[in-house]
Design a protein around this motif. Structure first.
Motif, mmCIF file in Angstrom:
data_model
loop_
_atom_site.group_PDB
_atom_site.id
_atom_site.type_symbol
_atom_site.label_atom_id
_atom_site.label_comp_id
_atom_site.label_asym_id
_atom_site.label_seq_id
_atom_site.Cartn_x
_atom_site.Cartn_y
_atom_site.Cartn_z
ATOM 1 N N VAL A 19 0.781 -1.080 0.010
ATOM 2 C CA VAL A 19 0.013 0.152 -0.054
ATOM 3 C C VAL A 19 0.841 1.257 0.026
ATOM 4 C CG1 VAL A 19 -1.957 -1.079 1.335
ATOM 5 C CG2 VAL A 19 -0.021 0.044 2.438
ATOM 6 N N GLY A 20 0.272 2.223 -0.312
ATOM 7 C CA GLY A 20 1.199 3.757 -0.405
ATOM 8 C C GLY A 20 0.753 4.151 -1.809
ATOM 9 N N ASN A 21 1.515 5.381 -1.870
ATOM 10 C CA ASN A 21 1.425 6.215 -3.174
ATOM 11 C C ASN A 21 2.201 5.476 -4.217
ATOM 12 O OD1 ASN A 21 4.166 6.885 -3.240
ATOM 13 N ND2 ASN A 21 3.615 8.834 -1.795
ATOM 14 N N ALA A 22 1.886 5.760 -5.562
ATOM 15 C CA ALA A 22 2.555 5.312 -6.503
ATOM 16 C C ALA A 22 3.952 5.097 -6.578
ATOM 17 C CB ALA A 22 2.050 5.951 -7.955
ATOM 18 N N GLU A 23 4.798 6.289 -6.188
ATOM 19 C CA GLU A 23 6.082 6.270 -6.012
ATOM 20 C C GLU A 23 6.677 5.180 -4.898
ATOM 21 O OE1 GLU A 23 9.440 9.379 -4.449
ATOM 22 O OE2 GLU A 23 7.670 10.342 -5.391
ATOM 23 N N THR A 24 6.038 5.254 -3.888
ATOM 24 C CA THR A 24 6.418 4.183 -2.893
ATOM 25 C C THR A 24 5.999 2.831 -3.194
ATOM 26 O OG1 THR A 24 5.696 5.690 -1.011
ATOM 27 C CG2 THR A 24 5.766 3.334 -0.469
ATOM 28 N N LYS A 25 4.854 2.256 -4.025
ATOM 29 C CA LYS A 25 4.801 1.163 -4.462
ATOM 30 C C LYS A 25 5.830 0.792 -5.393
ATOM 31 C CE LYS A 25 -0.226 1.028 -4.097
ATOM 32 N NZ LYS A 25 -1.650 0.773 -4.867
ATOM 33 N N LYS A 26 6.172 1.689 -6.272
ATOM 34 C CA LYS A 26 7.134 1.386 -7.285
ATOM 35 C C LYS A 26 8.364 1.028 -6.634
ATOM 36 C CE LYS A 26 9.106 1.342 -11.485
ATOM 37 N NZ LYS A 26 9.814 0.376 -11.771
ATOM 38 N N HIS A 27 8.918 1.824 -5.753
ATOM 39 C CA HIS A 27 9.965 1.612 -5.161
ATOM 40 C C HIS A 27 10.121 0.422 -4.444
ATOM 41 C CE1 HIS A 27 13.728 2.335 -2.591
ATOM 42 N NE2 HIS A 27 13.028 2.165 -1.596
ATOM 43 N N LEU A 28 9.030 -0.224 -3.666
ATOM 44 C CA LEU A 28 9.263 -1.237 -2.999
ATOM 45 C C LEU A 28 9.257 -2.434 -4.031
ATOM 46 C CD1 LEU A 28 6.784 -0.774 0.048
ATOM 47 C CD2 LEU A 28 9.226 -0.876 0.025
ATOM 48 N N GLU A 29 8.422 -2.387 -5.172
ATOM 49 C CA GLU A 29 8.560 -3.274 -6.126
ATOM 50 C C GLU A 29 9.764 -3.446 -6.735
ATOM 51 O OE1 GLU A 29 7.033 -3.107 -10.605
ATOM 52 O OE2 GLU A 29 5.289 -3.235 -9.066
ATOM 53 N N ASP A 30 10.571 -2.389 -7.029
ATOM 54 C CA ASP A 30 11.740 -2.495 -7.439
ATOM 55 C C ASP A 30 12.832 -3.194 -6.622
ATOM 56 O OD1 ASP A 30 11.166 -1.116 -9.587
ATOM 57 O OD2 ASP A 30 11.921 0.779 -9.097
ATOM 58 N N LEU A 31 12.600 -3.169 -5.090
ATOM 59 C CA LEU A 31 13.352 -3.942 -4.125
ATOM 60 C C LEU A 31 13.031 -5.258 -4.027
ATOM 61 C CD1 LEU A 31 13.537 -1.287 -1.272
ATOM 62 C CD2 LEU A 31 15.192 -1.960 -2.887
ATOM 63 N N GLY A 32 11.759 -5.725 -4.692
ATOM 64 C CA GLY A 32 11.330 -7.045 -4.883
ATOM 65 C C GLY A 32 10.003 -7.444 -3.915
ATOM 66 N N PHE A 33 9.540 -6.560 -3.330
ATOM 67 C CA PHE A 33 8.360 -6.593 -2.513
ATOM 68 C C PHE A 33 7.122 -6.659 -3.363
ATOM 69 C CE2 PHE A 33 11.495 -4.645 0.443
ATOM 70 C CZ PHE A 33 11.422 -5.811 1.294
ATOM 71 N N VAL A 34 6.758 -7.886 -3.937
ATOM 72 C CA VAL A 34 5.638 -7.781 -4.936
ATOM 73 C C VAL A 34 4.397 -8.827 -4.341
ATOM 74 C CG1 VAL A 34 6.817 -7.157 -6.885
ATOM 75 C CG2 VAL A 34 6.690 -9.519 -6.191
ATOM 76 N N ALA A 35 3.419 -8.737 -4.436
ATOM 77 C CA ALA A 35 2.152 -9.723 -3.906
ATOM 78 C C ALA A 35 2.617 -10.973 -4.786
ATOM 79 C CB ALA A 35 0.935 -9.191 -4.793
#
Length: 70
Positions: A19-35
């Motif tokens: 959860v979070g704004n688009a920038e936060t989600k993208k950053h976490l996705e780049d680190l490997g935190f994906v559903a």
């Protein structure tokens, strides 16, 4: 569902959502935190968590960990 920040060291979880704004989600996705991905809390140091995700160890703040639902 609980935030990753509430997990104890040594516990492994499957990420349900980020959860979070688009920038936060993208950053976490780049680190490997994906559903659907697996994350393990390695240790807690001060206000940070050391976690294992996608065969890497990453340090994240407790505030950031609250955005990762497991």
């Amino acid at each position: 569902m609980i935030p990753l920040s509430a997990a104890d060291a040594g516990e492994s979880f499957v990420i349900k959502k980020v959860v979070g704004n688009a920038e936060t989600k993208k950053h976490l996705e780049d680190l490997g935190f994906v559903a659907g991905g697996e994350v393990t809390v390695i240790s807690e140091i001060s206000e940070n968590l050391i976690v294992s995700v996608k065969e890497s160890r990453v340090a994240i703040s407790r505030e950031t960990a609250m955005k990762i639902m497991v």
